[in-house]
Scaffold this active site. Structure first.
Site, PDB file in Angstrom:
ATOM      1  N   THR A 391       0.836  -1.189   0.000  1.00 58.43           N
ATOM      2  CA  THR A 391       0.000   0.000   0.000  1.00 58.43           C
ATOM      3  C   THR A 391       0.880   1.251   0.000  1.00 58.43           C
ATOM      4  O   THR A 391       2.047   1.205   0.371  1.00 58.43           O
ATOM      5  CB  THR A 391      -0.976   0.005   1.195  1.00 58.43           C
ATOM      6  OG1 THR A 391      -1.677  -1.241   1.228  1.00 58.43           O
ATOM      7  CG2 THR A 391      -1.990   1.123   1.102  1.00 58.43           C
ATOM      8  N   VAL A 410      -2.217  -2.642  -3.907  1.00 60.40           N
ATOM      9  CA  VAL A 410      -2.467  -3.930  -4.561  1.00 60.40           C
ATOM     10  C   VAL A 410      -2.540  -5.029  -3.500  1.00 60.40           C
ATOM     11  O   VAL A 410      -2.518  -6.213  -3.811  1.00 60.40           O
ATOM     12  CB  VAL A 410      -1.404  -4.270  -5.616  1.00 60.40           C
ATOM     13  CG1 VAL A 410      -1.552  -3.388  -6.851  1.00 60.40           C
ATOM     14  CG2 VAL A 410       0.012  -4.178  -5.043  1.00 60.40           C
ATOM     15  N   ASN A 411      -2.586  -4.637  -2.240  1.00 59.03           N
ATOM     16  CA  ASN A 411      -2.667  -5.480  -1.048  1.00 59.03           C
ATOM     17  C   ASN A 411      -1.291  -5.944  -0.598  1.00 59.03           C
ATOM     18  O   ASN A 411      -0.533  -5.140  -0.064  1.00 59.03           O
ATOM     19  CB  ASN A 411      -3.618  -6.659  -1.237  1.00 59.03           C
ATOM     20  CG  ASN A 411      -4.078  -7.242   0.099  1.00 59.03           C
ATOM     21  OD1 ASN A 411      -4.140  -6.530   1.100  1.00 59.03           O
ATOM     22  ND2 ASN A 411      -4.389  -8.511   0.136  1.00 59.03           N
ATOM     23  N   GLU A 430      -6.472  -8.498  -3.591  1.00 54.92           N
ATOM     24  CA  GLU A 430      -7.389  -7.946  -2.589  1.00 54.92           C
ATOM     25  C   GLU A 430      -8.467  -8.925  -2.139  1.00 54.92           C
ATOM     26  O   GLU A 430      -9.134  -8.676  -1.128  1.00 54.92           O
ATOM     27  CB  GLU A 430      -8.067  -6.686  -3.134  1.00 54.92           C
ATOM     28  CG  GLU A 430      -7.136  -5.522  -3.376  1.00 54.92           C
ATOM     29  CD  GLU A 430      -6.589  -4.915  -2.105  1.00 54.92           C
ATOM     30  OE1 GLU A 430      -6.989  -5.353  -1.009  1.00 54.92           O
ATOM     31  OE2 GLU A 430      -5.751  -4.008  -2.215  1.00 54.92           O
ATOM     32  N   ASP A 433      -8.742  -9.754   1.430  1.00 48.04           N
ATOM     33  CA  ASP A 433      -9.317  -8.818   2.390  1.00 48.04           C
ATOM     34  C   ASP A 433     -10.780  -9.130   2.702  1.00 48.04           C
ATOM     35  O   ASP A 433     -11.364  -8.540   3.616  1.00 48.04           O
ATOM     36  CB  ASP A 433      -9.194  -7.374   1.892  1.00 48.04           C
ATOM     37  CG  ASP A 433      -7.873  -6.737   2.291  1.00 48.04           C
ATOM     38  OD1 ASP A 433      -7.092  -7.393   2.992  1.00 48.04           O
ATOM     39  OD2 ASP A 433      -7.622  -5.580   1.899  1.00 48.04           O
ATOM     40  N   SER A 462     -11.632  -2.478   3.909  1.00 48.98           N
ATOM     41  CA  SER A 462     -10.276  -1.957   3.880  1.00 48.98           C
ATOM     42  C   SER A 462      -9.967  -1.226   5.179  1.00 48.98           C
ATOM     43  O   SER A 462     -10.868  -0.822   5.911  1.00 48.98           O
ATOM     44  CB  SER A 462     -10.108  -0.985   2.702  1.00 48.98           C
ATOM     45  OG  SER A 462      -8.874  -0.308   2.764  1.00 48.98           O
ATOM     46  N   GLY A 482      -0.055   0.212   5.412  1.00 48.10           N
ATOM     47  CA  GLY A 482       0.246  -0.630   6.562  1.00 48.10           C
ATOM     48  C   GLY A 482      -0.822  -1.631   6.914  1.00 48.10           C
ATOM     49  O   GLY A 482      -0.893  -2.074   8.062  1.00 48.10           O
ATOM     50  N   GLY A 483      -1.702  -2.003   5.973  1.00 53.14           N
ATOM     51  CA  GLY A 483      -2.710  -3.006   6.297  1.00 53.14           C
ATOM     52  C   GLY A 483      -3.556  -2.581   7.488  1.00 53.14           C
ATOM     53  O   GLY A 483      -3.980  -1.432   7.601  1.00 53.14           O
TER      54      GLY A 483
END
Length: 584
Positions: A391, A410-411, A430, A433, A462, A482-483
């Site tokens: 990210t 793009v994950n 993704e 997710d 997200s 950072g997820g």
């Protein structure tokens, strides 16, 4: 016009750190204080910024945005240039094969809008498609190759921004990215390292090998990476707009590549993709008006919960251990609600008014023991994986006061690992997710349930949290990759700005995180001293205080009283750049 690059960090005074969270900062947080250029007398409040400021994760993308500003573009044109250039130079983190969120402020109308360009689920991507013969989650299918990829949203967002908000033609704003894709750019250490960690997956796919093994070997730092196929794809997008990507030659090649590798996309799913404009989430915190991301981002809701819960304490009067304890407990409760309630608002009814209300926060606050940790409902012995490279984020303010806070992805590292041959487009992964198997953590250690289960056309939940902050004197754009840790990075940035730190100091602050599951306080090495860790453990917290650094925060600020612009780029990322372009 004169360019003024901003140094990377500011010296952090002990009292400021103490008033926030931490007693000592690691070495990478120390550097000279920033410079600013005043354009208004002290005590006055300027109507417009003295120029434009851009902070992004790569110097080439920042410079691309400033190039477009110099050609008469506004913040939204610059956002197209920055976003598309990041798609070229940061394939490890984002790209036109992925998606993103764009938080916009139009200065003329005063309107804020959230542009949702999140990827969508293909019809074939049912939960059953991701289970193995034993009914367990097939992690390889969920994170690698065509089944892991959602329908990309970023190209549609670039077209949307140009058509509705920009001043310049799309071909002008995309020109820097096209040029860099064709001529190439120097590979940097993060790209080489990331490729090494994903090499086995990357080299499964013919299209990926054609791009990243074009020199006959894996990418090496300092070599030039050229992407002629990606340049041609961007040229088609520039010439034909939406149809240049979602219909015609590029679309045909995407569909063929997915089919070749065993996936199932339909032409109608590409042609039917739509950007959504949504009303941003708004909240107040200690004199700040905050505009942030609504669902399908979980960031704004979780951040609203945390800020309203901790508002019941004066954190500056607490010692380090109790400040950390209160923050962790508020984070724990917000992430629990994130897991249970949140999803795509086009598919799921969510109790947003309750989750973001002060009364609900007061109820959560009452459940926090001042000296004792509350065990999470479900415990896991696995630490949350680091998410430092996936990210990306950029922040922009222009001379008219327009602003952009945008996070795109793009994950995971290099997304699915799969480039569609002949396009240069690296597909996202993704789909991981989604709650592909309810109750099973994804690659970021985050669980989900029915609200975030995949359905045809649905957008996966997200954590991306692009945000604006505004006080009587300051206007700020901020965000981070950072997820699941994005939310807490932006949260700590808000607390840092509230304590009076400047943008580069904010970007450099050490970080902590708690996400309900696993039940552990994560902290960068040096963020918590030994005595604080010992006290937290005595309260019942599990603490991992030696993690590697994470995140890549980018922020810009307009000080209206001094009429100065400044920017901060995360020193954890050596290729980032925050730069200001002043008026003539």
């Amino acid at each position: 016009m004169r360019k003024m690059p901003w140094p990377r960090a500011g010296a952090l005074s002990p009292w400021l750190l103490a008033s926030l969270l931490l007693i000592a900062a690691p070495a990478y947080c120390e550097a000279p204080a920033q410079k600013t250029v005043a354009r208004a007398q002290a005590g006055a409040s300027a109507a417009h910024p003295p120029g434009a400021a851009i902070a992004s994760a790569h110097s080439l993308s920042t410079q691309a945005g400033l190039e477009i500003i110099g050609k008469g573009g506004n913040a939204f044109d610059a956002a197209i240039a920055v976003s598309s250039t990041l798609s070229v130079v940061e394939p490890i983190s984002s790209g036109i094969g992925g998606g993103g969120f764009f938080l916009l402020h139009d200065a003329k109308s005063g309107r804020d809008v959230f542009v949702d360009a999140r990827e969508t689920a293909p019809a074939a991507s049912t939960p059953a498609a991701y289970l193995d013969d034993k009914g367990e989650l097939n992690r390889d299918r969920a994170t690698n190759g065509p089944w892991s990829a959602g329908i990309p949203g970023l190209p549609a967002a670039l077209v949307h921004l140009a058509q509705k908000y920009g001043k310049l033609p799309l071909k002008t704003s995309l020109a820097p990215a096209i040029r860099i894709a064709r001529e190439g750019f120097p590979i940097y250490a993060r790209l080489e390292k990331g490729y090494g960690s994903r090499r086995e997956v990357m080299e499964r796919y013919r299209g990926t090998r054609e791009v990243f093994l074009a020199a006959g070997h894996a990418p090496k730092t300092g070599e030039i990476l050229k992407q002629p196929d990606l340049a041609r794809t961007l040229e088609l997008l520039a010439a034909k707009g939406f149809d240049g990507f979602y219909r015609g030659d590029v679309a045909d090649k995407l569909l063929a590549a997915v089919k070749e590798e065993g996936g199932q996309w339909q032409a109608s799913e590409l042609a039917g993709y739509k950007v959504r404009e949504r009303e941003p989430l708004r909240l107040k915190y200690r004199g700040w008006d905050i505009v942030t991301a609504p669902p399908p981002s979980s960031g704004g809701v979780a951040m609203a919960e945390i800020l309203q819960v901790i508002e019941g304490w004066d954190l500056s009067k607490l010692d380090s251990a109790h400040r950390t304890h209160i923050l962790a407990e508020a984070m724990r409760r917000a992430y629990r609600d994130r897991t249970i309630y949140l999803g795509d608002p086009d598919f799921v009814k969510m109790p947003l008014k309750r989750l973001t209300s002060p009364d609900y926060a007061a109820g959560l606050r009452a459940t926090i023991h001042p000296d004792k940790a509350t065990p999470s409902d479900l415990l896991s012995g696995q630490p949350a994986p680091l998410e430092d490279d996936e990210t990306t984020h950029f922040s922009i303010i222009d001379r008219d006061g327009n602003r952009v806070s945008a996070t795109q992805t793009v994950n995971l590292l290099y997304g699915s690992g799969m480039v569609a041959p002949g396009t240069g487009v690296l597909l996202n992964n993704e789909m991981d997710d989604f709650a592909l198997r309810p109750g099973t953590p994804n690659a970021f250690g985050v669980m989900g349930f029915g609200a975030n289960a995949p359905e045809p056309g649905k957008r996966m939940l997200s954590s991306m949290t692009p945000s604006f902050l505004e006080s009587q004197d300051k206007v700020i754009a901020v965000g981070a990759p950072g997820g699941s840790r994005i939310i807490t990075q932006v949260l700590l940035a808000i607390l840092a700005y509230d304590a009076g730190l400047q943008p580069q100091q904010v970007a450099a602050l050490p970080r902590i995180h708690h996400q309900w599951m696993p039940d552990v306080i994560s902290a960068e090495q040096g963020a918590l001293d030994a005595d604080t860790v010992k006290q937290l453990q005595a309260m019942g917290h599990k603490v991992n205080a030696g993690e590697s650094s994470w995140g890549n925060l980018q922020t810009v600020m307009w000080d209206k009283r001094a009429n100065t612009l400044s920017g901060g780029t995360d020193p954890r990322n050596p290729v980032g750049l925050a730069e200001v372009l002043l008026k003539p």
